[in-house]
Scaffold this motif. Structure first.
Motif, PDB file in Angstrom:
ATOM      1  N   THR A 253     -10.606  -9.504   5.530  1.00 51.67           N
ATOM      2  CA  THR A 253      -9.154  -9.441   5.324  1.00 51.67           C
ATOM      3  C   THR A 253      -8.451  -8.921   6.567  1.00 51.67           C
ATOM      4  O   THR A 253      -7.464  -9.502   7.036  1.00 51.67           O
ATOM      5  CB  THR A 253      -8.828  -8.534   4.117  1.00 51.67           C
ATOM      6  OG1 THR A 253      -9.468  -9.049   2.944  1.00 51.67           O
ATOM      7  CG2 THR A 253      -7.328  -8.475   3.866  1.00 51.67           C
ATOM      8  N   LEU A 254      -8.960  -7.816   7.117  1.00 40.88           N
ATOM      9  CA  LEU A 254      -8.355  -7.252   8.320  1.00 40.88           C
ATOM     10  C   LEU A 254      -8.494  -8.200   9.507  1.00 40.88           C
ATOM     11  O   LEU A 254      -7.570  -8.343  10.311  1.00 40.88           O
ATOM     12  CB  LEU A 254      -9.005  -5.905   8.647  1.00 40.88           C
ATOM     13  CG  LEU A 254      -8.670  -4.742   7.711  1.00 40.88           C
ATOM     14  CD1 LEU A 254      -9.486  -3.509   8.091  1.00 40.88           C
ATOM     15  CD2 LEU A 254      -7.177  -4.417   7.738  1.00 40.88           C
TER      16      LEU A 254
ATOM     17  N   ILE B 182      -1.096  -7.944  -2.652  1.00 44.45           N
ATOM     18  CA  ILE B 182      -0.805  -9.374  -2.866  1.00 44.45           C
ATOM     19  C   ILE B 182       0.676  -9.571  -3.132  1.00 44.45           C
ATOM     20  O   ILE B 182       1.307 -10.501  -2.606  1.00 44.45           O
ATOM     21  CB  ILE B 182      -1.640  -9.910  -4.048  1.00 44.45           C
ATOM     22  CG1 ILE B 182      -3.126  -9.927  -3.693  1.00 44.45           C
ATOM     23  CG2 ILE B 182      -1.167 -11.301  -4.445  1.00 44.45           C
ATOM     24  CD1 ILE B 182      -3.544 -11.005  -2.748  1.00 44.45           C
ATOM     25  N   ALA B 183       1.270  -8.700  -3.949  1.00 49.96           N
ATOM     26  CA  ALA B 183       2.702  -8.813  -4.261  1.00 49.96           C
ATOM     27  C   ALA B 183       3.546  -8.662  -2.998  1.00 49.96           C
ATOM     28  O   ALA B 183       4.489  -9.435  -2.764  1.00 49.96           O
ATOM     29  CB  ALA B 183       3.098  -7.764  -5.300  1.00 49.96           C
ATOM     30  N   VAL B 184       3.229  -7.670  -2.171  1.00 55.75           N
ATOM     31  CA  VAL B 184       3.969  -7.466  -0.925  1.00 55.75           C
ATOM     32  C   VAL B 184       3.802  -8.674  -0.009  1.00 55.75           C
ATOM     33  O   VAL B 184       4.763  -9.145   0.620  1.00 55.75           O
ATOM     34  CB  VAL B 184       3.494  -6.176  -0.234  1.00 55.75           C
ATOM     35  CG1 VAL B 184       4.102  -6.033   1.159  1.00 55.75           C
ATOM     36  CG2 VAL B 184       3.843  -4.962  -1.087  1.00 55.75           C
ATOM     37  N   PHE B 185       2.588  -9.198   0.073  1.00 57.27           N
ATOM     38  CA  PHE B 185       2.312 -10.380   0.885  1.00 57.27           C
ATOM     39  C   PHE B 185       3.150 -11.572   0.422  1.00 57.27           C
ATOM     40  O   PHE B 185       3.745 -12.289   1.235  1.00 57.27           O
ATOM     41  CB  PHE B 185       0.821 -10.703   0.796  1.00 57.27           C
ATOM     42  CG  PHE B 185       0.408 -11.968   1.497  1.00 57.27           C
ATOM     43  CD1 PHE B 185       0.117 -11.962   2.854  1.00 57.27           C
ATOM     44  CD2 PHE B 185       0.302 -13.166   0.808  1.00 57.27           C
ATOM     45  CE1 PHE B 185      -0.269 -13.118   3.505  1.00 57.27           C
ATOM     46  CE2 PHE B 185      -0.084 -14.331   1.446  1.00 57.27           C
ATOM     47  CZ  PHE B 185      -0.375 -14.306   2.799  1.00 57.27           C
ATOM     48  N   VAL B 186       3.209 -11.787  -0.879  1.00 60.29           N
ATOM     49  CA  VAL B 186       3.967 -12.923  -1.419  1.00 60.29           C
ATOM     50  C   VAL B 186       5.454 -12.777  -1.100  1.00 60.29           C
ATOM     51  O   VAL B 186       6.127 -13.758  -0.757  1.00 60.29           O
ATOM     52  CB  VAL B 186       3.727 -13.052  -2.939  1.00 60.29           C
ATOM     53  CG1 VAL B 186       4.674 -14.083  -3.559  1.00 60.29           C
ATOM     54  CG2 VAL B 186       2.282 -13.457  -3.209  1.00 60.29           C
TER      55      VAL B 186
ATOM     56  N   ASN C 229      12.121  -3.810  12.567  1.00 58.80           N
ATOM     57  CA  ASN C 229      12.510  -2.585  11.868  1.00 58.80           C
ATOM     58  C   ASN C 229      11.907  -2.496  10.466  1.00 58.80           C
ATOM     59  O   ASN C 229      12.347  -1.701   9.644  1.00 58.80           O
ATOM     60  CB  ASN C 229      14.037  -2.464  11.788  1.00 58.80           C
ATOM     61  CG  ASN C 229      14.683  -3.565  10.956  1.00 58.80           C
ATOM     62  OD1 ASN C 229      13.985  -4.388  10.351  1.00 58.80           O
ATOM     63  ND2 ASN C 229      16.004  -3.601  10.927  1.00 58.80           N
ATOM     64  N   GLY C 230      10.895  -3.317  10.195  1.00 60.01           N
ATOM     65  CA  GLY C 230      10.262  -3.307   8.882  1.00 60.01           C
ATOM     66  C   GLY C 230      10.876  -4.277   7.898  1.00 60.01           C
ATOM     67  O   GLY C 230      10.235  -4.655   6.918  1.00 60.01           O
TER      68      GLY C 230
ATOM     69  N   TRP D 135       1.787  -8.835   6.892  1.00 60.95           N
ATOM     70  CA  TRP D 135       0.655  -8.039   7.377  1.00 60.95           C
ATOM     71  C   TRP D 135       0.570  -6.705   6.654  1.00 60.95           C
ATOM     72  O   TRP D 135      -0.532  -6.167   6.480  1.00 60.95           O
ATOM     73  CB  TRP D 135       0.776  -7.858   8.886  1.00 60.95           C
ATOM     74  CG  TRP D 135       0.795  -9.194   9.571  1.00 60.95           C
ATOM     75  CD1 TRP D 135      -0.228 -10.097   9.638  1.00 60.95           C
ATOM     76  CD2 TRP D 135       1.908  -9.814  10.221  1.00 60.95           C
ATOM     77  NE1 TRP D 135       0.173 -11.226  10.305  1.00 60.95           N
ATOM     78  CE2 TRP D 135       1.486 -11.084  10.685  1.00 60.95           C
ATOM     79  CE3 TRP D 135       3.218  -9.429  10.486  1.00 60.95           C
ATOM     80  CZ2 TRP D 135       2.326 -11.947  11.370  1.00 60.95           C
ATOM     81  CZ3 TRP D 135       4.056 -10.288  11.169  1.00 60.95           C
ATOM     82  CH2 TRP D 135       3.607 -11.535  11.600  1.00 60.95           C
ATOM     83  N   GLY D 136       1.718  -6.173   6.208  1.00 64.54           N
ATOM     84  CA  GLY D 136       1.676  -4.966   5.395  1.00 64.54           C
ATOM     85  C   GLY D 136       0.927  -5.199   4.096  1.00 64.54           C
ATOM     86  O   GLY D 136       0.158  -4.339   3.633  1.00 64.54           O
ATOM     87  N   GLY D 137       1.132  -6.374   3.495  1.00 66.71           N
ATOM     88  CA  GLY D 137       0.393  -6.718   2.280  1.00 66.71           C
ATOM     89  C   GLY D 137      -1.098  -6.803   2.534  1.00 66.71           C
ATOM     90  O   GLY D 137      -1.914  -6.343   1.717  1.00 66.71           O
TER      91      GLY D 137
END
Length: 653
Positions: A219-220, A496-500, A584-585, A616-618
């Motif tokens: 994953t990484l 997964i939710a953040v990635f989506v 800035n996120g 990438w945060g997800g």
């Protein structure tokens, strides 16, 4: 003498690996205690020897020993030290040596961290890993020797590929290979269990942390590779469905199915045959990925150009590993039994559907990747399969998989009551619909695909939060008092939710401006004004850069300077793009220089990408979930005596 020493240690390692396989596998079968005992020290000796070989090659790069052909091809005197060290795996031969180092390293880890397992089982696992090690060592020694000498030695090297002179080279290949090679451990456990004829819950429990660790690294590795391509290539894309990208994504999909299937086998003693098949398939697909990258059949910015001998050898290795393991599976699997039964509505059935969806998605990506190669090999012409195919096939398969992600964790094992499950999903469903409608409207442009993506992400995220809250309330204990494997599952699902969210919003609302700009001209993107100040020459350690100065404004207030570059390396006339990114996120303002147009003007590509960091945060949250899962106390080295006795009982029953 460094090169000769490194080559000699690889030959010794091959002999030890061969002896390990030749002694420990028969020893485990006939109960020969001495041969079984040889497994652990043999694994450690192999890792020590390959480490010496790897350090020898690293020293050759550090000291600029251009008498070593591989060093002369991938470094020169001007290359900075940290890139000379990373160049050890920057080419084909060195990257294969890195693979072998990690292959022996994983085997050494098994020898150290499996003291609670029965010795015959460990011997079988290490014997299988010895065979795999021997195959790759033969590949290195016969076709990809990194220690070949040049006579006479050149005074200067050719330099590392400019595309690889980036911090991404330091992290991406090692992480990716750790994932690829890590699945060989699960493969070895599966083959060992088949040889022993005991595919039980104990086997799944022993294999599960190794599978999760390999999945974590893969994953990484994929995430770092995506980020590297995003800022290095200047195209502004985070995923291209490139065949080499696909070659790592396919085993990730099957590996995701594997870690869920191992959970079912451990908890309920079900899916035993399916889990073994997934373990074999995941490592086999990792080998297939290595073949695609290194055989020369693919043309890609990620691929290594190699001679046909290497492709043939890898294909033979792939055929032997896959053929032998599948033959063993065909003989042993029918005798395993069905395991624990479960109702149509149960956690097992939901996980099974999810597994099938993952496997079908992996098969679809594999088909799209290999089909052009088959057509070309048959002489029927050249075709390309691009994002339209992959998006059209992959997205519909992932929608039901994401829907089930919120349902599976709340379903009971063996049998679940549908009305009770639906009652717990009212709040996630309501909020998913509300956010799916409201977020696109708030962002100024309503889109069905954006609404679907936001709804699915909200559905998963809210279900995760509610599940954690209910568990804490029921157990009357804090968050970190919960089992880490359970907590890791929820953190990974939240990832997964953040990635989506990231994928949905960046694809739905990104904007691009491709313009020609003279000094003093301004372009607007995403509510920001970018003023082109000009380009100046800036020398680097082994390149000369055209560095742009672009000032960014928001509502008339300056927000600083961006400095995109076009670098020309001394060893290559091909200019390399270095994008400048203001983040800035919540968004990226991404600027890349194109070509000079004369009179101080340049073509400039500018992107506004909302929430792209969430992609990438997800991935980081997913990896954190995997780390929490393997940190569970059930998988620690020091266990209570009763845990060891239970494992031994499971292995001999």
């Amino acid at each position: 003498m460094i090169a000769e020493f490194g080559h000699f240690t690889l030959i010794l390692t091959l002999l030890v690996a061969g002896a390990q396989a030749a002694l420990t596998l028969p020893g485990a079968a006939n109960g020969n205690v001495a041969w079984i005992a040889f497994a652990r020290p043999a694994a450690r000796i192999q890792f020590a020897l390959v480490s010496l070989a790897f350090l020898s090659l690293t020293w050759a790069f550090i000291t600029k020993d251009f008498s070593v052909a591989y060093v002369a091809e991938n470094a020169n005197s001007q290359l900075p030290l940290f890139y000379r060290i990373a160049a050890v795996w920057g080419g084909h031969e060195g990257s294969l040596l890195l693979w072998v180092l990690m292959q022996t390293g994983w085997a050494c880890a098994v020898s150290v961290l499996s003291r609670q397992l029965p010795e015959p089982m460990v011997a079988r696992v290490l014997g299988v890993l010895g065979l795999v090690n021997a195959g790759f060592l033969l590949f290195v020694l016969l076709t990809s020797n990194p220690f070949e000498r040049l006579t006479p030695a050149p005074l200067e090297g050719l330099d590392l590929n400019p595309l690889l002179q980036d911090i991404g080279l330091i992290f991406h290949p090692p992480l990716l290979y750790m994932g690829y090679v890590g699945f060989s451990v699960v493969f070895a456990f599966a083959v060992a269990a088949l040889l022993a004829g005991r595919l039980d819950a104990a086997w799944a429990r022993w294999s599960r942390p190794w599978a999760t660790a390999a999945w974590l690294f893969l994953t990484l590795g994929i995430a770092v590779g995506s980020w590297w391509a995003y800022y290095e290539l200047g195209w502004g894309g985070w995923w291209f469905w490139d065949p080499v990208e696909n070659s790592s994504f396919i085993p990730w999909l099957v590996g995701t199915a594997l870690i869920h299937s191992l959970a079912v086998t451990e908890k309920r003693n079900s899916f035993k045959s399916w889990t073994v098949l997934l373990a074999i398939s995941t490592f086999s697909l990792s080998l297939l990925g290595a073949f695609l990258v290194r055989s020369g059949v693919l043309t890609s910015v990620h691929a290594f150009a190699t001679d046909p001998r290497r492709g043939v050898f890898l294909l033979l290795l792939f055929a032997v590993v896959v053929g032998a393991s599948l033959l063993l599976y065909a003989v042993r699997a029918p005798k395993v039994g069905l395991g624990g039964r479960f109702d149509f509505v149960s956690r097992e059935s939901l996980l099974l559907v999810n597994n099938v969806l993952m496997a079908v998605a992996a098969g679809s990506v594999l088909l799209g990747t290999l089909y052009p190669l088959f057509i070309d090999a048959l002489g029927l012409g050249k075709i390309s399969v691009g994002p339209p195919y992959f998006n059209a096939i992959f997205v519909p398969l992932m929608v039901p998989a994401l829907l089930l992600m919120a349902v599976g964790p709340i379903a009971n094992w063996k049998s679940a009551k549908l009305p009770a499950m639906l009652k717990r999903l009212y709040i996630p469903a309501f909020l998913a619909v509300a956010f799916g409608i409201g977020v696109p409207l708030a962002l100024g442009r309503w889109s069905l695909l954006v609404a679907l993506g936001v709804s699915l992400a909200t559905w998963i995220g809210v279900a995760v939060v509610i599940g954690i809250y209910e568990r804490m309330k029921a157990t009357r204990s804090g968050l970190f008092s919960q089992p880490l494997s359970w907590l890791g599952m929820h953190v990974a699902h939240l990832g997964i939710a953040v990635f989506v969210v990231g994928v949905t919003l960046v694809m739905g609302y990104e904007t691009e401006e491709d313009v020609s700009m003279a000094p003093g001209q301004t372009v607007q993107v995403g509510g920001y004004d970018l003023k082109f100040m000009g380009v100046r020459k800036v020398p680097g350690p082994n390149y000369v850069a055209d560095m742009g100065d672009i000032e960014m404004f928001r509502d008339g207030a300056s927000m600083g300077l961006l400095h995109p570059e076009k670098r020309t390396y001394a060893s290559s006339a091909m200019p390399m793009t270095e994008a400048a990114i203001d983040a800035n996120g919540l968004r990226h303002v991404y600027v890349a220089l194109g070509e000079p147009l004369g009179g101080g003007a340049w073509s400039v590509r500018v992107y506004y990408k909302p929430f792209v960091d969430w992609i990438w945060g997800g991935c980081l949250l997913m990896a954190l979930g995997g780390l929490l899962a393997i940190s569970d106390r059930r998988y620690r080295l020091k266990r209570k005596a009763r845990d060891a006795s239970v494992a031994l009982k499971g292995a001999t029953s």
